[in-house]
Write an enzyme that holds these catalytic residues in place. Structure first.
Site, PDB file in Angstrom:
ATOM      1  CB  ALA B  12      -0.882   0.128   1.194  1.00  0.00           C
ATOM      2  CG  ASP B 124       4.076  -7.990   8.198  1.00  0.00           C
ATOM      3  OD1 ASP B 124       5.113  -8.462   8.096  1.00  0.00           O
ATOM      4  OD2 ASP B 124       3.990  -6.795   7.528  1.00  0.00           O
TER       5      ASP B 124
END
Lengths: 331, 211
Positions: B12, B124
Site C-alpha cells: 500500500a 506481520d
C-alpha cells in the site's frame, strides 16, 4: 601470472547427480547432469542415491572430458553437504572424499542454497541482489546482510516446485511436473479461486495443493483452467513476499534462481516487481537453474580462495543445513 | 493542502494529509498489482482493507495502542486513519540504550500477547510495524491480520518476529527475542508455553527435504 585454480564439484541433494568443473576465473568448463526419473510417484531418496552411485563414475569421466582436463589438474574437490536428502547427499560426499583423498587435494563442503545464489550472481552479473530461490525442495527469499545470506521469507511447509510436481502427478501429467503445468496453464482462461496464504514474508503451499487436488478430483474444471489458477495463486504469493522483501531491503537487483526460475510466467512477475521498485531483474540461465555441479564447483572455489576447507572429519552431511547458518567470507 | 507520499510499502501507499477535515491523517491505499491476476488482486485488496479496519478496532479494545480509523472504502481499497507522531521501532533500535531497548521489546511482547488473548493474529509482526511515541508503542499495519486463537497461528506470529530479529536486528537478536517473549508470557501466562513450543516446532519443520 599464476594458473587459475580448478575445482570439480559434485551435486547430489535430490534427483539430480551433477558434476561441474569451474576455474577461479569464473569459467565453467563442464556441467554434466544425470537425472533420476522415478518409475512411479515422487523421488525415493534411496532409489535416487542408487542411481547416483551407479552413474557417478561415468558422469565424472564425462565432466573431465568436457572440461578437457585430467584428474591431476584438479586443485579442489567440492561437494554439496546439505540441505537435501540424506542418502543422496551421502553418495556425493562419499565420492568427493574418495577423490580428494586419492588426489591429495583439499575438500570443500558447500551449502546447496548458497550455491544456487552464487551461480546466479556469477552467470547474470548481479552483484548484491535480493534472491528468490525456488525449486522442488526450497522456496526462499534471501539477501546478503552482515556476512550471511539472511532469510527474509520462506515456505512454512512445502516448496513451490514440490507443490507443482505433486499436483502434476495427481493430474497424470508427464515428469517433470512444473513445465507440464506451465504449458497447460497457457491455455487457461477462467480463474478458479484457491487458498492464498501469505504470513508476513513467509508463505504456505500445502493448503493450496490440497484444494487444487480437490478441485481436480471434482472434475468440474478443465485442466488448463486449473493449472492456470494454480500458477496464478502460487506465483502471486511468491510475488507478494518477494516484493515485501525488496521494499524492506531496498536492494537494487532482483535475482530469480532455482529450478522453477525457468517458468516464464514467474519471470514476468519478477520483471514487473523489479520495474515497480527500480531494481534490475536477473534470471539464472536454464542450465544453471536446476540442481547442477557447476554451482557447487564455483562456490567451492569461492570458499577455498577465502581460506575455507572441510577437513575429512567434518565432512559429514547436513540434511537440514540452513542457508542463513553459513558464514560468507568471500563477500 | 497537498497530500504527501510518506511511505511506499509493498502493498500500500501511505499518504499524509495535513488537513483531513482539520486533522493530520494518513490515507492508506492498497495499490493495484499488475503482476497478479486481476480477480485475485481486487479480492485481496478489498478484503484486506475491510479486515484491517475491523481488526484495528478490536486491537484497541484489547488495550493495544493502534491508530484511530476515520473512514473505510473497500471498493477503493482505501482507509483514512490518525497520523501517529513517532518513529518506526526498526529505525530506533540501534539508538536506544540497552535498558530501554529491552524495556520496549518487553512491551512489544506484552502487547503481542494482548492481541493473541483477544483472538487477533497480527500476521506481520515486525519492528517496521511498531511506532514508538514518547509514551506508547503503537502497532500499525494490520493488513495481514486475522481472527484466530489457534496455537499454530500464534506460533507463526512469534516465529515471524524472531525471523525479523534474526534478519534485521541480528546484532541484538538473542536478547531482544528474550525480552519480547518474557513480555508475551507475562500477558499470556502458562498458555504462552504451548505457543513457544509451537514456535520452536515451526522453526524446526523440515523445509528442505519434504517432497
Amino acid at each position: 601470472m599464476a594458473e587459475p585454480l580448478i575445482c570439480l564439484g559434485i551435486e547430489s541433494t535430490a534427483d539430480n547427480l551433477g558434476v561441474g568443473v569451474a576455474t577461479s576465473e569464473g569459467e565453467i568448463l563442464a556441467n554434466v547432469v544425470s537425472v533420476h526419473v522415478p518409475e512411479t510417484g515422487g523421488i525415493h531418496p534411496r532409489e535416487a542415491a542408487r542411481h547416483h552411485s551407479a552413474v557417478m563414475g561415468e558422469v565424472i569421466a564425462e565432466a573431465l572430458e568436457k572440461a578437457n582436463i585430467i584428474a591431476g589438474d584438479i586443485d579442489v574437490i567440492a561437494f554439496s553437504q546439505g540441505p537435501g536428502m540424506g542418502p543422496c547427499l551421502r553418495t556425493g560426499a562419499t565420492a568427493a572424499r574418495a577423490i580428494a583423498h586419492r588426489l591429495g587435494v583439499p575438500l570443500v563442503g558447500v551449502n546447496h542454497c548458497v550455491a544456487h545464489i552464487e551461480i546466479g550472481r556469477l552467470t547474470t552479473g548481479a552483484e548484491d541482489p535480493l534472491t528468490l530461490y525456488v525449486s522442488g525442495g526450497n522456496t526462499i527469499v534471501s539477501g546478503f546482510e552482515g556476512g550471511r545470506y539472511r532469510v527474509f521469507g520462506e515456505t512454512l511447509d512445502i516448496a513451490v516446485g514440490n507443490m507443482l510436481d505433486v499436483f502434476a502427478r495427481e493430474a497424470s501429467l508427464p515428469y517433470p511436473g512444473g513445465p507440464a503445468v506451465e504449458e497447460l496453464a497457457r491455455g487457461g482462461r477462467r480463474l478458479i479461486r484457491l487458498p492464498y496464504v501469505v504470513k508476513g514474508m513467509d508463505l504456505s503451499f500445502s493448503g493450496l495443493l490440497t484444494a487444487a487436488i480437490r478441485e481436480l478430483k471434482s472434475r468440474r474444471w478443465s485442466l488448463e483452467d486449473l493449472c492456470h489458477s494454480l500458477q496464478e495463486h502460487a506465483f502471486a504469493m511468491l510475488g507478494e513476499i518477494t516484493e515485501r522483501a525488496l521494499a524492506h531491503t531496498e536492494k537494487g537487483e532482483l535475482l530469480l534462481t532455482g529450478g522453477v526460475a525457468a517458468n516464464m510466467r514467474l519471470r514476468s512477475i519478477i520483471r514487473s516487481i523489479a520495474e515497480e521498485h527500480g531494481a534490475e531483474p536477473h534470471y539464472v540461465p536454464k542450465q544453471y537453474a536446476t540442481d547442477n555441479g557447476a554451482m557447487i564447483s564455483w562456490t567451492g572455489l569461492l570458499a577455498y580462495r577465502s581460506g575455507s576447507t572441510t577437513p575429512l572429519e567434518e565432512s559429514y552431511i547436513n540434511p537440514k543445513w540452513r542457508l542463513d547458518e553459513v558464514e560468507i567470507p568471500w563477500r | 493542502m497537498a497530500l504527501r507520499l510518506i511511505a511506499k510499502g509493498a502493498e500500500a501507499d501511505l499518504w499524509l494529509d495535513p488537513d483531513w477535515n482539520g486533522r493530520r491523517a494518513v490515507i492508506k491505499r492498497r495499490v493495484e498489482k499488475r503482476y497478479r491476476h486481476r480477480e485475485i488482486d481486487r479480492e485481496l485488496r478489498r478484503l484486506r482493507t475491510l479486515r484491517e479496519a475491523e481488526i484495528i478496532h478490536r486491537a484497541k479494545r484489547a488495550g493495544v495502542p493502534t491508530p484511530v480509523i476515520y473512514q473505510v472504502d473497500p471498493e477503493e481499497a482505501t482507509m483514512v486513519m490518525e497520523h501517529i507522531e513517532g518513529r518506526r521501532l526498526r529505525d530506533v533500535v540501534a539508538e536506544l540504550s540497552p535498558e530501554e531497548r529491552l524495556r520496549i521489546f518487553r512491551m512489544a511482547g506484552l502487547q503481542a500477547g494482548r492481541l493473541h488473548r483477544a483472538g487477533i493474529i497480527h500476521g506481520d509482526l515486525t519492528t517496521s510495524n511498531m511506532i514508538l511515541t514518547p509514551n506508547r508503542l503503537v502497532f500499525v499495519d494490520f493488513g495481514l491480520a486475522e481472527l484466530s486463537t489457534e496455537e499454530e497461528k500464534r506460533g507463526v506470529d512469534l516465529h515471524l518476529m524472531r525471523r525479523m530479529l534474526q534478519s534485521t536486528h541480528f546484532q541484538y537478536a538473542g536478547e531482544l527475542l528474550k525480552a519480547f517473549l518474557e513480555g508475551y508470557r507475562e500477558e499470556m501466562g502458562e498458555e504462552a508455553d504451548g505457543v513457544f513450543r509451537r514456535m520452536e516446532e515451526i522453526a524446526r519443520r523440515g523445509r528442505y527435504v519434504e517432497r
